[in-house]
Motif scaffolding. Sequence first.
Motif, PDB file in Angstrom:
ATOM      1  N   LEU A  57       0.807  -1.227   0.000  1.00  0.00           N
ATOM      2  CA  LEU A  57       0.000   0.000   0.000  1.00  0.00           C
ATOM      3  C   LEU A  57       0.841   1.278   0.000  1.00  0.00           C
ATOM      4  O   LEU A  57       0.546   2.226  -0.729  1.00  0.00           O
ATOM      5  N   LYS A  58       1.872   1.301   0.817  1.00  0.00           N
ATOM      6  CA  LYS A  58       2.658   2.527   0.978  1.00  0.00           C
ATOM      7  C   LYS A  58       3.234   3.009  -0.338  1.00  0.00           C
ATOM      8  O   LYS A  58       3.152   4.192  -0.680  1.00  0.00           O
ATOM      9  N   ASP A  59       3.799   2.101  -1.109  1.00  0.00           N
ATOM     10  CA  ASP A  59       4.441   2.479  -2.363  1.00  0.00           C
ATOM     11  C   ASP A  59       3.471   2.586  -3.533  1.00  0.00           C
ATOM     12  O   ASP A  59       3.783   3.199  -4.553  1.00  0.00           O
ATOM     13  N   ALA A  60       2.281   1.975  -3.389  1.00  0.00           N
ATOM     14  CA  ALA A  60       1.318   1.989  -4.500  1.00  0.00           C
ATOM     15  C   ALA A  60       0.565   3.312  -4.603  1.00  0.00           C
ATOM     16  O   ALA A  60       0.066   3.657  -5.680  1.00  0.00           O
ATOM     17  N   GLY A  61       0.458   4.038  -3.502  1.00  0.00           N
ATOM     18  CA  GLY A  61      -0.224   5.331  -3.532  1.00  0.00           C
ATOM     19  C   GLY A  61      -1.701   5.228  -3.841  1.00  0.00           C
ATOM     20  O   GLY A  61      -2.241   6.047  -4.591  1.00  0.00           O
ATOM     21  N   VAL A  62      -2.380   4.237  -3.273  1.00  0.00           N
ATOM     22  CA  VAL A  62      -3.798   4.022  -3.560  1.00  0.00           C
ATOM     23  C   VAL A  62      -4.662   4.507  -2.409  1.00  0.00           C
ATOM     24  O   VAL A  62      -4.192   4.717  -1.288  1.00  0.00           O
ATOM     25  N   ASP A  63      -5.956   4.662  -2.687  1.00  0.00           N
ATOM     26  CA  ASP A  63      -6.932   5.086  -1.684  1.00  0.00           C
ATOM     27  C   ASP A  63      -7.557   3.849  -1.044  1.00  0.00           C
ATOM     28  O   ASP A  63      -8.622   3.387  -1.440  1.00  0.00           O
ATOM     29  N   ALA A  64      -6.868   3.296  -0.051  1.00  0.00           N
ATOM     30  CA  ALA A  64      -7.350   2.073   0.591  1.00  0.00           C
ATOM     31  C   ALA A  64      -8.644   2.309   1.351  1.00  0.00           C
ATOM     32  O   ALA A  64      -9.484   1.411   1.448  1.00  0.00           O
ATOM     33  N   GLU A  65      -8.817   3.508   1.874  1.00  0.00           N
ATOM     34  CA  GLU A  65     -10.045   3.793   2.623  1.00  0.00           C
ATOM     35  C   GLU A  65     -11.275   3.658   1.724  1.00  0.00           C
ATOM     36  O   GLU A  65     -12.330   3.197   2.166  1.00  0.00           O
ATOM     37  N   ARG A  66     -11.117   4.019   0.477  1.00  0.00           N
ATOM     38  CA  ARG A  66     -12.248   3.913  -0.447  1.00  0.00           C
ATOM     39  C   ARG A  66     -12.406   2.503  -1.008  1.00  0.00           C
ATOM     40  O   ARG A  66     -13.516   1.994  -1.112  1.00  0.00           O
ATOM     41  N   TRP A  67     -11.306   1.871  -1.381  1.00  0.00           N
ATOM     42  CA  TRP A  67     -11.380   0.645  -2.169  1.00  0.00           C
ATOM     43  C   TRP A  67     -11.142  -0.632  -1.372  1.00  0.00           C
ATOM     44  O   TRP A  67     -11.209  -1.723  -1.937  1.00  0.00           O
ATOM     45  N   ASN A  68     -10.864  -0.543  -0.081  1.00  0.00           N
ATOM     46  CA  ASN A  68     -10.519  -1.743   0.670  1.00  0.00           C
ATOM     47  C   ASN A  68     -11.255  -1.808   2.008  1.00  0.00           C
ATOM     48  O   ASN A  68     -10.708  -2.259   3.006  1.00  0.00           O
ATOM     49  N   ARG A  69     -12.495  -1.424   2.026  1.00  0.00           N
ATOM     50  CA  ARG A  69     -13.246  -1.449   3.278  1.00  0.00           C
ATOM     51  C   ARG A  69     -14.334  -2.521   3.227  1.00  0.00           C
ATOM     52  O   ARG A  69     -14.832  -2.871   2.154  1.00  0.00           O
ATOM     53  N   ILE A  70     -14.709  -3.014   4.403  1.00  0.00           N
ATOM     54  CA  ILE A  70     -15.767  -4.009   4.518  1.00  0.00           C
ATOM     55  C   ILE A  70     -17.109  -3.279   4.619  1.00  0.00           C
ATOM     56  O   ILE A  70     -17.298  -2.452   5.513  1.00  0.00           O
ATOM     57  N   PRO A  71     -18.054  -3.559   3.726  1.00  0.00           N
ATOM     58  CA  PRO A  71     -19.354  -2.892   3.788  1.00  0.00           C
ATOM     59  C   PRO A  71     -20.178  -3.394   4.968  1.00  0.00           C
ATOM     60  O   PRO A  71     -19.866  -4.429   5.572  1.00  0.00           O
ATOM     61  N   ASP A  72     -21.248  -2.663   5.283  1.00  0.00           N
ATOM     62  CA  ASP A  72     -22.102  -3.104   6.376  1.00  0.00           C
ATOM     63  C   ASP A  72     -22.893  -4.348   5.968  1.00  0.00           C
ATOM     64  O   ASP A  72     -22.942  -4.727   4.796  1.00  0.00           O
ATOM     65  N   GLU A  73     -23.515  -4.971   6.956  1.00  0.00           N
ATOM     66  CA  GLU A  73     -24.190  -6.243   6.723  1.00  0.00           C
ATOM     67  C   GLU A  73     -25.348  -6.107   5.748  1.00  0.00           C
ATOM     68  O   GLU A  73     -25.605  -7.016   4.944  1.00  0.00           O
ATOM     69  N   ALA A  74     -26.031  -4.977   5.786  1.00  0.00           N
ATOM     70  CA  ALA A  74     -27.152  -4.777   4.861  1.00  0.00           C
ATOM     71  C   ALA A  74     -26.662  -4.753   3.415  1.00  0.00           C
ATOM     72  O   ALA A  74     -27.309  -5.306   2.514  1.00  0.00           O
ATOM     73  N   THR A  75     -25.514  -4.125   3.195  1.00  0.00           N
ATOM     74  CA  THR A  75     -24.945  -4.082   1.844  1.00  0.00           C
ATOM     75  C   THR A  75     -24.501  -5.462   1.391  1.00  0.00           C
ATOM     76  O   THR A  75     -24.714  -5.854   0.239  1.00  0.00           O
ATOM     77  N   ILE A  76     -23.875  -6.208   2.284  1.00  0.00           N
ATOM     78  CA  ILE A  76     -23.457  -7.571   1.938  1.00  0.00           C
ATOM     79  C   ILE A  76     -24.674  -8.417   1.573  1.00  0.00           C
ATOM     80  O   ILE A  76     -24.667  -9.134   0.565  1.00  0.00           O
ATOM     81  N   LYS A  77     -25.730  -8.322   2.362  1.00  0.00           N
ATOM     82  CA  LYS A  77     -26.944  -9.097   2.086  1.00  0.00           C
ATOM     83  C   LYS A  77     -27.541  -8.728   0.739  1.00  0.00           C
ATOM     84  O   LYS A  77     -27.932  -9.601  -0.050  1.00  0.00           O
ATOM     85  N   ARG A  78     -27.604  -7.436   0.463  1.00  0.00           N
ATOM     86  CA  ARG A  78     -28.156  -6.970  -0.813  1.00  0.00           C
ATOM     87  C   ARG A  78     -27.310  -7.453  -1.988  1.00  0.00           C
ATOM     88  O   ARG A  78     -27.836  -7.855  -3.038  1.00  0.00           O
TER      89      ARG A  78
END
Length: 308
Positions: free
Chosen positions: A98-119
């Motif tokens: 992550l450090k060297d890739a310069g990516v937005d991990a907060e946007r692209w690497n988060r676990i959604p809430d249970e309602a989103t997973i179910k949907r």
Amino acid sequence: METTPTMETPMIANVTCLLNPPVRMGAAPPGFVRDIPQGRCGQQFHSRYRDGRRVHKAARAIERYMWDDVPRSAGDRMVNVAGQQMERPTEYSAVNLLKDAGVDAERWNRIPDEATIKRTVEAIEARNIRVIIVDTADEALQAVIDLIPGGAEVMNGYSTTLIEMGFDRVLEENPKGWRDYHAVITAENDTEKRHALRRKSVAAEYFLSGVQAIAETGEFVACDKTGSRTGAWPHAAAHLVLVSGANKIVPTLEDALRRCREYCLPLENQRAQRAYGIGSYIGKYVILDREETDGRVTLILIRQPLGY
């Protein structure tokens, strides 16, 4: 993004191209076993393997997994080996890139809430794709083991998710007597024969793969440099088993494509530079929109961040 190199060129992750018609279930690809050069299978393994994957046992695996030598009844019992495995970050896991890739991990690497997973699960199932949802990587590994019958023909594309789950160790120990296509490909030193085997491998009885992105609307997206793995996705493999952390769920198909470009590619580029001394790029995409054949595609979805 998850890739496997050859001696000639590094690759990115999962991509699409139909290379061969499906092989009849339970049958070895034509010429597969008889074309393996005996006495050479121990050479050059270290040059084609990485990330601590199976190397030293691959030569023995060739003899052990020959089609005619594995009884169909072997390993049909339930094998509980997942409890012995732990999700294990590797040198090339996202956390180390992550450090060297310069990516937005907060946007692209988060676990959604249970309602989103179910949907999302409901949307995937509406596309005729089976979903097995689990809480941990250990449970995902056990689901894979349970899903593939003893003696089955198995091939997998390189997947950080599979490695973090511990699948490489299970495949090396092979408690269910699977016929490991990848070990045979890796053992082949002749370049032309190795490429031919890799083309045939997309039609394996069971093909396992990671995923780059999953839209909440139910589509899967994979991307790759050469397309060596996702030829199995659209049609070739008799059974396609996909594994993914819930961190790959994004709102729309457009977001899924953006995740490939803005997150997966920079991480894969870092991994490729470290592993092979050469960068990477996305040469091909595959979008799995709907499956026509009942029971062919299964997604094992893990409520943990795995892979990238």
